[in-house]
Design a protein around this motif. Structure first.
Motif, mmCIF file in Angstrom:
data_model
loop_
_atom_site.group_PDB
_atom_site.id
_atom_site.type_symbol
_atom_site.label_atom_id
_atom_site.label_comp_id
_atom_site.label_asym_id
_atom_site.label_seq_id
_atom_site.Cartn_x
_atom_site.Cartn_y
_atom_site.Cartn_z
ATOM 1 N N ASP A 89 0.851 -1.185 0.000
ATOM 2 C CA ASP A 89 0.000 0.000 0.000
ATOM 3 C C ASP A 89 0.891 1.241 0.000
ATOM 4 N N PHE A 90 0.284 2.341 -0.331
ATOM 5 C CA PHE A 90 1.052 3.570 -0.505
ATOM 6 C C PHE A 90 1.822 3.958 0.757
ATOM 7 N N LYS A 91 1.194 3.645 1.878
ATOM 8 C CA LYS A 91 1.798 4.031 3.150
ATOM 9 C C LYS A 91 3.182 3.405 3.344
ATOM 10 N N SER A 92 3.334 2.204 2.835
ATOM 11 C CA SER A 92 4.586 1.509 3.166
ATOM 12 C C SER A 92 5.645 1.563 2.075
ATOM 13 N N ILE A 93 5.479 2.432 1.106
ATOM 14 C CA ILE A 93 6.528 2.520 0.083
ATOM 15 C C ILE A 93 7.396 3.756 0.268
ATOM 16 N N ASP A 94 8.586 3.683 -0.252
ATOM 17 C CA ASP A 94 9.494 4.822 -0.241
ATOM 18 C C ASP A 94 9.566 5.383 -1.658
ATOM 19 N N PRO A 95 8.937 6.548 -1.893
ATOM 20 C CA PRO A 95 8.900 7.084 -3.265
ATOM 21 C C PRO A 95 10.201 7.754 -3.694
ATOM 22 N N THR A 96 11.172 7.833 -2.800
ATOM 23 C CA THR A 96 12.381 8.610 -3.092
ATOM 24 C C THR A 96 13.016 8.293 -4.444
ATOM 25 N N PRO A 97 13.175 6.995 -4.813
ATOM 26 C CA PRO A 97 13.867 6.738 -6.085
ATOM 27 C C PRO A 97 13.116 7.276 -7.310
ATOM 28 N N ALA B 71 7.990 9.758 -12.995
ATOM 29 C CA ALA B 71 6.599 9.809 -12.539
ATOM 30 C C ALA B 71 6.520 9.445 -11.055
ATOM 31 N N HIS B 72 5.801 10.290 -10.299
ATOM 32 C CA HIS B 72 5.696 10.050 -8.864
ATOM 33 C C HIS B 72 4.589 9.047 -8.573
ATOM 34 N N PRO B 73 4.843 8.172 -7.623
ATOM 35 C CA PRO B 73 3.779 7.234 -7.259
ATOM 36 C C PRO B 73 2.660 7.951 -6.503
ATOM 37 N N VAL B 74 1.470 7.460 -6.681
ATOM 38 C CA VAL B 74 0.307 7.999 -5.954
ATOM 39 C C VAL B 74 -0.494 6.815 -5.421
ATOM 40 N N PRO B 75 -1.282 7.074 -4.367
ATOM 41 C CA PRO B 75 -2.096 5.956 -3.867
ATOM 42 C C PRO B 75 -3.256 5.691 -4.817
ATOM 43 N N SER B 76 -3.629 4.441 -4.945
ATOM 44 C CA SER B 76 -4.774 4.107 -5.773
ATOM 45 C C SER B 76 -5.451 2.925 -5.115
ATOM 46 N N GLU B 77 -6.591 3.232 -4.509
ATOM 47 C CA GLU B 77 -7.255 2.229 -3.682
ATOM 48 C C GLU B 77 -6.241 1.656 -2.703
ATOM 49 N N SER B 78 -6.093 0.344 -2.730
ATOM 50 C CA SER B 78 -5.158 -0.198 -1.732
ATOM 51 C C SER B 78 -3.763 -0.391 -2.308
ATOM 52 N N THR B 79 -3.561 0.085 -3.513
ATOM 53 C CA THR B 79 -2.228 -0.112 -4.087
ATOM 54 C C THR B 79 -1.623 1.207 -4.536
ATOM 55 N N VAL B 80 -0.538 1.082 -5.258
ATOM 56 C CA VAL B 80 0.203 2.247 -5.719
ATOM 57 C C VAL B 80 0.013 2.381 -7.228
ATOM 58 N N ALA B 81 -0.038 3.610 -7.705
ATOM 59 C CA ALA B 81 -0.206 3.826 -9.147
ATOM 60 C C ALA B 81 0.660 4.991 -9.591
#
Ligand SMILES: Nc1ncnc2c1ncn2[C@@H]1O[C@H](COP(=O)(O)OP(=O)(O)O)[C@@H](O)[C@H]1O
Lengths: 444, 573
Positions: free
Chosen positions: B84-92, B97-107
């Motif tokens: 889920d979005f909460k547990s990812i590190d978007p730094t890389p 393109a920046h990751p965004v939350p999408s329902e229970s996953t990342v998009a």
């Protein structure tokens, strides 16, 4: 699997070794560790074939099988970090020098003790939470100030040099020394122990000795104070430097600030050394163990002095006694000698008297024997020679022989008998070599 | 699990799916794994997709889009799968393109069609698209439709992540036969080489990848692998090494172009700086100098510079040292000593950097073999280790039903008791009369196991004693004799004092054995002069020991049986 070849020889069977069918079971293998083997490679396939026997396993069996497996992966970083102060979250990255890097990462309970791993884990947790993309996603602004604070904190704390510079001025890690009153309330070791533990973070030599407790040995306590009086500290103060302006500004100005900074560092370092010295002084002054050791030393000294005095007294007494005894012995000896002397005199006189008497008897006997003259009155010459001869005999014999001679002569009136007694005497004297044969003419 | 795929119709490849790069490989009929180049000629295919006017670019072509079209370019997404979005590190993903939350996953929000609006593409969908491209490249190369694969994943890839990857692969027309872990794939790649000897060893796989470092300590016993410890680190990575070069060149650029802006402060300049820095890093793996050359790096100013390897090593040394610490830490975590490590496979793209391998080698004794291009001429390309292992595994299992494969990797099969101490015999040595332990079965060997040893006897033969014992590995440390301080006048020893210091710290460390539990004694009598004794040991899963002792070539022999700590209920012992 290839056979193991062992070149070292086996030992010779010891004399008298016995085992049933040449085998002796002695012990057991240590318990095994359950691990997952990797379902990979040709050898695993063979293993799986043997172990499965074409069976099908269930989900329950999966859980059961995994119950005791040794874990290889760390648990997810579930550890909850410290609550975040809302004021801290509003910090600006440009003020990074003023931020508490440990608090920013949520590890203020570790501070200088935090390991590289702890810092990295803390960093990751904070990144996951505060990444600007996450704020944007939550409908917030793309404010990345605190995120930058996190990055700065990590940069400082993961760089050993920068971390020391920060740790040098991390007042939150300081432990204030307790007051005299507090120290004396029975918590001396706990309170001061913490102070020195905190100070030990600056020690170039590790581990720094600990304060110890009331049971510490004298050597340990002495080592402790020696160590802290000669403390080798890496503490530096460049973190508090005034910013040096960029090259664009005047070089003089730059140099001026650098000089100022250098002086400030040196001053702070000197102050810090003095502070530590005073700290150690204060602790030492309150340290009951020092008193205890001193008293013990005192008591030891006293004991030694007492023992010495006692010994001296004993020696003196012994000497006096000895002297006394010697004097007494001397006196007794003298008395005995005196007595003996007195006795001797008496005896001598008695002997002398006895001898006189005996001589008289002997001489009288000569007269009774008619001066050894046969028939009629003895002529004067005969008398003379006879008396001279007898006197001569008397000079040749001692008092005892004289007494013996006297006793032989006592009561004997017969001239012939007397003469023969004298002749015997002469005979024995000649035998003893005291007289020459024929020397005594009158008795011949 | 369904019978939808017929093993006979399978064309299975190996795939390594990394955050930065992916690779595909196929094992030919002769059992040789071959890494397949895609249509761009790349064997390390960037795990990147980029969308330009509705057209999808993949791999290196997509990577070049990071300069002009960063917003529609998706990178570094593998680790987001199944999270889920909460547990990812978007730094890389800062420069793409920046990751965004999408329902229970990342998009990711990208313009992937000709339409003006962005669409939200989930990480699963991105993965499917990426795998489709890989599958296409493999199919084109093989001339057959690839429909199955073994895919490598990190050891800490969760079940949720695997599920997501499995689904994404299925969408891409790939049946995942098995997920295998990256370090084990690397070990398999080495073990499957023609002529490789099967030996018991402890291997460390040290992977310095693009966005993370992964270390695994693996016991290899009779070709069976058990992972003893792992470490994952997201601070030590290829990105850090690139960053060191980026900072270096940016500073050089600023020095030469005082009026130009900092290339790190402008997105497009930064992207150029980054791409060229990575290229320079790769060039320095082969050459001792490399050129940095970017047109219009910042404010329209071109920049060229050169750098030598020594300089780069220096810039990278902090990160490389951190990597080495991870390796030694992993060994500690496995409760082993550097002396226990037989081999270190330095894996991941950054292992091409000679300094990485040499720094690791320096932290280990000479008895440890370091497998990397710069330390071993026969080393396998570290970027290809995972994919080769995956391809070999694919060829081993492709004819099995999926159900069969799943059941065979069930914990009922994989969970196995491992010996906690080595088992061996006591031999006579020259110096010591007490006997010297010699291993027959190593610690961490999975049970059941059967091993045979051939052991020498005294010169004259005769009756010999065979004492079976547990050996406890012991590290003997001998401190060097403190050298008498040279009594020299103070002014002439200043320059050589450094040398003295480094010499003084050298202590001698040796691997020795202490004797643990004594298991049994056996006598083999009347051994011929120069004869040898054979000891065969069988250890069952419940720690019963069955041993046979006999003279080699002799008849009969002595049999011994020891029951394990847990007495078996059925009394069969
Ligand atoms: N020849 C090379 N020399 C140095 N570094 C390289 C080389 N090839 C790839 N790399 C680096 O390796 C990293 C990618 O490694 P890889 O093992 O493919 O990682 P990932 O698992 O992240 O995909 C990148 O940082 C890349 O720059």
């Amino acid at each position: 699997m290839a056979t193991v070849t062992i070149a070292l020889p086996l030992p010779v069977l010891p004399e008298g070794w016995a085992g049933e069918k040449d085998f002796k079971s002695i012990g057991q293998l240590s318990a095994a560790t359950d691990r997952n083997i990797e379902p990979v490679g040709p050898h695993f396939l063979a293993h799986a074939r043997r172990k499965r026997h074409k069976r099908t396993f269930s989900e329950d069996e999966r859980i059961q099988a995994q119950a005791n497996v040794k874990k290889v992966e760390d648990d997810d970083e579930g550890e909850i970090s410290e609550p975040e102060d809302p004021l801290m979250l509003q910090r600006e990255a440009k003020d990074w020098k003023g931020q508490d890097h440990y608090a920013v990462l949520g590890i203020s309970r570790y501070r200088w003790k935090a390991t590289e791993e702890q810092i990295k884990k803390a960093h990751r947790k904070k990144v996951l939470k505060h990444h600007p993309d996450k704020k944007a996603a939550a409908g917030g602004t793309e404010d990345d100030q605190f995120f930058k604070c996190i990055q700065k904190a990590t940069e400082v704390l993961l760089d050993p040099t920068k971390r020391r510079q920060f740790d040098s001025v991390d007042e939150a890690a300081d432990v204030e020394p307790p007051s005299k009153k507090e120290s004396q309330k029975g918590n001396f070791y706990k309170l001061w122990g913490k102070v020195f533990e905190a100070e030990s973070r600056f020690s170039k030599v590790t581990p720094a000795p600990k304060l110890g407790n009331e049971n510490s040995s004298k050597e340990d306590v002495e080592h402790f104070y020696n160590f802290w009086y000669n403390f080798d500290s890496w503490r530096t103060f460049e973190y508090l430097d005034e910013d040096v302006p960029d090259d664009n500004e005047s070089r003089d100005q730059k140099r001026h600030i650098e000089r100022k900074n250098n002086n400030a560092r040196r001053k702070r370092k000197a102050e810090d050394n003095a502070r530590l010295r005073k700290l150690v002084d204060d602790c030492l002054a309150l340290d009951e163990r020092i008193k205890k050791f001193r008293q013990a030393e005192h008591a030891q000294k006293n004991k030694r002095r007492f023992e010495k005095e006692a010994e001296q007294k004993r020696l003196a007494e012994e000497a006096a006694k000895k002297k006394e005894e010697e004097a007494k012995a001397q006196a007794e000896k003298e008395a005995a000698e005196k007595a003996a002397k007195a006795d001797g005199k008496k005896a001598k006189e008695a002997a002398k008297n006895a001898a006189k008497k005996n001589k008289r008897v002997v001489r009288g006997a000569v007269k009774d024997a008619n001066y050894f003259h046969s028939g009629g009155d003895a002529p004067a010459a005969r008398i003379d020679s006879a008396l001279n001869d007898v006197d001569h005999i008397i000079t040749k014999i001692d008092n005892e022989e004289l007494a013996v001679l006297t006793s032989k002569l006592n009561g004997v009136k017969d001239a012939g008998k007397i003469k023969s007694i004298f002749q015997e005497e002469v005979q024995s004297l000649v035998g003893a070599g005291k007289l020459k044969d024929g020397e005594i003419k009158s008795l011949a | 699990m369904s019978a939808e795929s017929d093993p006979a119709q399978r064309v299975a490849i190996g795939i390594s799916f990394g955050n930065s790069y992916s690779s595909i490989a196929y094992t030919s009929g002769e059992g040789k794994a071959e890494v397949i180049a895609n249509e761009d000629g790349d064997r390390q295919i960037p795990s990147i997709l980029s969308y330009v006017e509705g057209e999808e670019l993949h791999g290196s072509q997509a990577k070049t889009q990071l300069v002009r079209n960063a917003k529609n370019t998706v990178t570094t997404f593998r680790d987001f799968l199944g999270q889920d979005f909460k547990s990812i590190d978007p730094t890389p993903c800062h420069q793409s393109a920046h990751p965004v939350p999408s329902e229970s996953t990342v998009a990711f929000k990208v313009r992937d069609t000709e339409a003006e609006e962005e669409s939200t593409v989930t990480v699963s969908e991105i993965t499917t698209r990426h795998l489709k491209r890989l599958r296409q490249s493999a199919s084109d190369y093989l001339g057959k439709d690839v429909n199955a694969a073994v895919i490598t994943v990190p050891t800490n890839f969760s079940d949720a992540q695997k599920d997501a990857l499995n689904k994404a692969a299925k969408e891409a027309g790939i049946e995942v036969l098995q997920f295998i872990s990256e370090p084990v794939a690397a070990v398999l790649a080495y073990d499957a080489r023609p002529g490789a000897q099967l030996a018991d060893k402890i291997i460390v796989v040290a992977d310095l990848g693009g966005t993370r470092s992964d270390i695994a300590v693996v016991a290899s016993r009779g070709g069976i692998y058990s992972v003893l410890a792992t470490i994952h680190d997201y601070e030590v990575s290829g990105i850090q090494l690139d960053q060191a070069l980026m900072d270096h060149f940016a500073k050089e650029f600023l020095k030469k172009n005082k009026s130009a802006g900092d290339p790190r402060e402008n997105d497009r300049s930064l992207a150029k700086l980054k791409l060229e820095s990575e290229a320079v890093k790769k060039a320095l793996s082969i050459g001792t100098t490399a050129n940095f050359s970017v047109e219009s790096l910042a404010d329209g100013v071109d920049f060229t510079a050169s750098i030598n390897r020594t300089r780069y090593d220096l810039l990278a040394s902090k990160h490389i040292a951190a990597f080495v610490r991870l390796v030694t830490h992993a060994v500690e975590k496995a409760q082993l000593d550097p002396l226990d490590i037989t081999e270190i496979i330095v894996a991941g793209g950054n292992s091409h950097t000679p300094k990485v391998a040499s720094a690791v080698a320096n932290a280990f004794p000479e008895t440890t073999t370091v497998l990397a291009p710069s330390t071993s001429p026969t080393a396998i390309n570290p970027s290809e280790l995972s994919v080769r292992g995956a391809a070999i595994q694919a060829s081993l299992i492709q004819e099995f039903d999926l159900e069969d494969i799943e059941q065979s990797s069930h914990p009922m099969v994989t969970v196995t008791p491992h010996l906690s101490h080595a088992v061996g015999v006591l031999c006579i040595s020259g110096e010591e009369s007490s006997g010297i332990f010699h291993t027959i079965v190593d610690a961490e060997t999975p049970l059941p196991v059967r091993r045979t040893a051939i052991i020498s006897t005294p010169r004259e033969g005769g009756d010999v004693l065979i004492k079976l014992v547990e050996g406890l590995r012991h590290i003997k440390v001998t401190k060097p004799e403190p050298k008498p301080k040279k009594e020299k006048s103070e002014d002439d020893d200043e320059d050589d004092s450094d040398e003295d210091e480094s010499e003084e710290e050298e202590e001698l460390r040796e691997k020795t054995w202490k004797i643990g539990n004594v298991l049994s004694e056996a006598a083999v009598k009347g051994v011929k002069k120069g004869g040898k004794v054979e000891v065969q040991i069988n250890i069952t899963a419940d720690l019963n020991v069955n041993a046979i002792f006999r003279e080699v070539g002799g008849k009969g022999g002595v049999r011994g049986l020891l029951s394990g700590p847990k007495v078996t209920q059925n009394g069969s012992a």
